[in-house]
Write an enzyme that holds these catalytic residues in place. Structure first.
Site, PDB file in Angstrom:
ATOM      1  N   TRP A  66      -9.771   1.004  -3.115  1.00  0.00           N
ATOM      2  CA  TRP A  66      -9.024  -0.132  -2.570  1.00  0.00           C
ATOM      3  C   TRP A  66      -9.042  -0.152  -1.045  1.00  0.00           C
ATOM      4  CZ3 TRP A  66      -4.100   0.654  -6.102  1.00  0.00           C
ATOM      5  CH2 TRP A  66      -4.503   0.629  -7.436  1.00  0.00           C
ATOM      6  N   HIS A  67     -10.179   0.279  -0.474  1.00  0.00           N
ATOM      7  CA  HIS A  67     -10.357   0.285   0.977  1.00  0.00           C
ATOM      8  C   HIS A  67     -11.606  -0.505   1.362  1.00  0.00           C
ATOM      9  CE1 HIS A  67      -8.100   4.406   0.956  1.00  0.00           C
ATOM     10  NE2 HIS A  67      -7.255   3.380   0.994  1.00  0.00           N
ATOM     11  N   ASN A  89       0.824  -1.211   0.000  1.00  0.00           N
ATOM     12  CA  ASN A  89       0.000   0.000   0.000  1.00  0.00           C
ATOM     13  C   ASN A  89       0.860   1.264   0.000  1.00  0.00           C
ATOM     14  OD1 ASN A  89       0.940   0.221   2.611  1.00  0.00           O
ATOM     15  ND2 ASN A  89      -1.048   0.090   3.592  1.00  0.00           N
ATOM     16  N   ASP A  90       0.200   2.408   0.115  1.00  0.00           N
ATOM     17  CA  ASP A  90       0.896   3.696   0.052  1.00  0.00           C
ATOM     18  C   ASP A  90       1.458   4.146   1.394  1.00  0.00           C
ATOM     19  OD1 ASP A  90       0.665   4.091  -2.613  1.00  0.00           O
ATOM     20  OD2 ASP A  90      -0.526   5.911  -2.493  1.00  0.00           O
ATOM     21  N   MET A  91       1.253   3.344   2.438  1.00  0.00           N
ATOM     22  CA  MET A  91       1.811   3.614   3.769  1.00  0.00           C
ATOM     23  C   MET A  91       1.224   4.860   4.426  1.00  0.00           C
ATOM     24  SD  MET A  91       5.693   2.750   2.584  1.00  0.00           S
ATOM     25  CE  MET A  91       5.290   3.525   1.019  1.00  0.00           C
TER      26      MET A  91
END
Length: 599
Positions: free
Chosen positions: A537-538, A137-139
Site C-alpha cells: 500500500w505504498h 494509515n498506520d502513522m
C-alpha cells in the site's frame, strides 16, 4: 499498510463496540472533536489563483502552505467528506478500510502473481476523505534512505538530493521522543517546532519488546532511531501521534489555516482538467451531483494520488498517445503518464505461540475505551510498531533492502473479515489460520522488499470518470525482485528458534499453496512468494519526475499544470511513503511561491 495485522483494537470482534462507544461519547461530550475546514460555497465560473485537486496528505499540506501567502486565493477540491471520529484514534486505525472512506482499489489479475489471494488481486486501500491516506494509515514515520534521494537527484535534478530534502523533512517535523532529542548525533536528522508531531512508542511491556529481544538474538543490532540513515537493525518506529491522537498534514496544517482566501470544497470529484491550448486553466468536477466548472489564474496542481492522478491526466488528454487514441481522447500532450508504477512487495509469514503471548498489561477493551475518552491514554492512544532491516547481499551494510515487520494476533482475533477482506487471503487459507488461532496466538512476520525493480502501470478502464483506474501491479516482472526473498523469509521464521519463542512452543504455519508443494527449495519458496504476494500500500511513480515532470514538478510541455503527490516519485523509497509525500508537498509549495513571488 497495517503491518501490525493484529496489533490494534480495531482488528478483532470488539471493533464494532469500540467504534460505537466512541461515536456515542464523541457526539454527547465532544471529546473527539476536530475542527475541519468548513464547506465553501463555490459558484460555477469561480476563479482562483490556484486549484489543488485532492485533499489528501500532499494536497492538505500544499494548500495550507499556499494559504500562508495572503495574496494567493486557493481552492482545494476533495472527493470525500471529513474523516469520522475513528480516524483520530490510533488504536482504531484498521476500522476505516473497506468502508466508504476508502477508495477500495484493487489490481487487475495478471494470471501469474498473487494467485493464492481472493480473486487473484492485490488490495490497494486509499483514503477517500480529507487527509486522504494520512487519515487511515498506520502513522509510521519513515523517510527512506539517503541513497533513494541521490538516485532521484540523478534522474530529476540536484534539488532532490538527500541534503536538500532532509531540510524539508525537518521543516515539517516536531520530534518529541526524549530518547532521540537527548542524542545529538540523532538530532542532526530531526526537526523541532514543525507542524506534525513525531513521537516515540509508549508501551515498553507490549509483545514487541519480546520480539525486539528475539531479533537481537538472531544478530540484529538494536537501533534507537529507525530514521537514522547510517545504521540498520531492529527498532521501534516513531509515529505521527500527538497527545493520543492521529497527527497529519490535515490535522496539523490544513485545519490550522485561518486565511479566508483558502476555500475547501468536499465531496467534489475532479473529472477533467480544462485547457486553452497548452495551458491548464481550470477543472471540471462533480460536486455533490452538480457539474461544476472552476478556473485557475496561475496553476492547477494535481494531488489526487498514485492512482487517481494518472486517471485524471489521461481523461484530460495528457498521457501516452496510443492509449489516448484507443479511447478517442484528444491528445493534449504525449507523456508516459501511468507508466512506472512501483510498490513494496510483501509476504506474510505466520507462526503459532501459546496463549498470552500477545497480552498487554492493559488489555481490557472496555476499560481502555473509558480511559481513552477520559484523558486520551491507554492502548487506544498509541501505535507500537517495530521493524528489522536486512541489507542486500554483498552490498553496503547500512542500506536496507528487505524489512521484517512483526506483529501479534491474540487467540480468536483473526476474524473472517480481517483475513479475507482485510488481508485478501482466500477462504481456504483463512480457515486454516483461524483454526490455528482458535487455540493459539499468531505471530505474523511481514517480509517486505523495500527496493523493487519491477514496474507496473495504471491506465483507464473506460471514459467514465466514476470507474476505477485499471491497476496492473507488475509484481515480479523484474526477476531480480525475487532474489533474496527465500533468505529473508528464512530469517523471519527463525524467530521460532529463539529462546523466548521456544519457551512458548512456537512453530511455523505452512501456507505453501498446493501448486508449489511438489517443488524443491528454493523453487518452492519462490513459488509461494509469487502466489502469496501482497501490495504494501505504498504505490508510487505514475507521474514521474524526469519523465512526466520537470525538476519543479511541472508537467512537461504544458503551462499551468503541476503534480505533487506520491505519483511523482521516480523510484521507490526504502520505507513508508507518508513522510516523503509531505516533503514533496513542502517542496512544491516553495517552487510555486518562488515562481509567483512577484505576480
Amino acid at each position: 499498510m497495517c503491518y501490525a495485522v493484529g496489533g490494534c483494537a480495531g482488528a478483532g470482534p470488539a471493533a464494532t463496540y469500540v467504534a460505537a462507544a466512541l461515536q456515542f461519547f464523541a457526539a454527547s461530550q465532544c471529546l473527539l472533536q476536530e475542527s475541519y475546514p468548513r464547506q465553501a460555497h463555490v459558484t460555477n465560473g469561480s476563479r482562483y489563483d490556484f486549484i489543488v485537486v485532492g485533499g489528501g496528505t500532499a494536497g492538505s499540506a500544499l494548500a495550507a502552505r499556499l494559504a500562508e501567502e495572503n495574496r494567493f486565493s486557493v481552492l482545494l477540491l476533495e472527493a470525500g467528506p471529513n474523516p469520522p471520529e475513528e480516524s483520530i484514534v490510533p488504536g482504531l486505525r484498521q476500522t476505516l478500510k473497506e468502508t466508504p472512506y476508502d477508495w477500495n482499489f484493487t489490481t487487475i489479475d495478471d494470471g501469474v502473481t498473487s494467485q493464492a489471494l481472493a480473486s487473484h488481486v492485490q488490495r490497494q486501500p486509499r483514503g477517500k476523505m480529507l487527509g486522504g491516506s494520512g487519515s487511515l494509515n498506520d502513522m509510521v514515520y519513515a523517510r527512506g534512505h539517503p541513497e533513494d534521494y541521490y538516485e532521484w537527484a540523478d534522474i530529476a535534478g540536484d534539488v532532490w538530493n538527500w541534503t536538500n530534502v532532509l531540510d524539508y523533512f525537518k521543516r515539517t517535523e516536531h520530534m518529541t521522543d526524549s530518547n532521540i532529542i537527548r542524542n545529538k548525533e540523532l538530532m542532526q536528522y530531526h526537526g523541532i517546532g514543525g507542524a506534525i508531531e513525531v513521537s516515540g512508542a509508549h508501551y515498553p511491556d507490549s509483545p514487541n519488546s519480546k520480539l525486539m529481544q528475539a531479533f537481537q538474538e538472531l544478530g540484529f543490532a538494536a537501533v534507537d532511531d529507525m530514521t537514522y540513515p547510517y545504521k540498520i537493525g531492529v527498532g521501534k518506529f516513531s509515529h505521527t501521534i500527538r497527545g493520543g491522537r492521529r497527527d497529519s498534514s490535515l490535522t496539523a496544517m490544513l485545519n490550522k489555516v485561518k486565511s479566508g482566501k483558502l476555500h475547501v470544497l468536499k465531496n467534489t470529484f475532479a473529472t477533467k482538467i480544462l485547457f486553452e491550448g497548452n495551458k491548464a486553466v481550470g477543472i471540471q468536477a462533480d460536486s455533490d451531483g452538480r457539474n461544476l466548472f472552476v478556473y485557475a489564474k496561475h496553476e492547477v496542481i494535481v494531488s489526487a494520488g498514485t492512482f487517481n492522478t494518472p486517471k485524471l491526466l489521461l481523461l484530460s488528454g495528457v498521457g501516452p498517445s496510443d492509449i489516448l487514441n484507443q479511447f478517442d481522447i484528444d491528445v493534449v500532450q504525449d507523456l508516459p503518464v501511468g507508466q512506472g508504477l512501483q510498490d513494496h512487495v510483501m509476504v506474510l509469514n505466520f507462526m503459532t505461540a501459546e496463549r498470552g503471548t500477545c497480552k498487554l498489561s492493559e488489555s481490557d477493551g472496555y476499560f481502555n475505551v473509558i480511559k481513552y475518552l477520559y484523558n486520551g491514554s491507554g492502548t487506544l492512544s498509541y501505535s507500537d510498531s517495530i521493524g528489522a532491516y536486512l541489507p542486500q547481499k554483498d552490498k553496503e551494510a547500512h542500506v536496507p533492502y528487505f524489512a521484517i515487520y512483526p506483529s501479534c494476533v491474540p487467540a480468536g482475533q483473526l476474524t473472517s473479515n480481517l483475513c479475507v477482506q482485510g488481508i485478501g487471503f482466500t477462504s481456504e487459507i483463512c480457515e486454516k489460520l483461524q483454526k490455528e488461532n482458535e487455540m493459539h496466538e499468531l505471530i505474523v512476520a511481514a517480509v517486505v522488499l523495500l527496493k523493487p525493480q519491477s514496474r507496473g502501470h495504471v491506465t483507464l478502464k473506460s471514459l467514465n470518470p466514476d470507474d476505477d483506474p485499471a491497476i496492473y501491479s507488475g509484481t515480479f516482472d523484474h526477476e531480480a525482485d525475487m532474489e533474496g526473498f527465500p533468505e529473508a523469509i528464512e530469517k523471519a521464521i527463525s524467530l521460532v528458534n529463539t529462546t523466548h519463542f521456544k519457551k512458548l512452543g512456537a512453530r511455523v504455519v505452512d501456507l505453501t499453496p498446493e501448486s508449489c508443494r511438489g517443488l524443491q527449495e528454493p523453487q518452492r519458496t519462490r513459488c509461494s512468494v509469487r502466489a502469496l504476494a501482497l501490495a504494501a500500500w505504498h504505490a508510487v511513480g505514475t507521474a514521474r519526475l524526469g519523465a512526466v515532470l520537470d525538476a519543479e514538478l511541472r508537467v512537461r510541455g504544458l503551462e499551468g499544470l503541476r503534480v505533487a503527490d506520491a505519483s511523482v516519485m521516480p523510484t521507490m523509497v526504502r520505507g513508508n511513503t507518508n513522510a516523503p509525500v509531505v516533503m514533496i508537498a513542502e517542496m512544491a509549495a516553495d517552487f510555486i511561491k518562488n515562481q509567483y513571488r512577484d505576480k
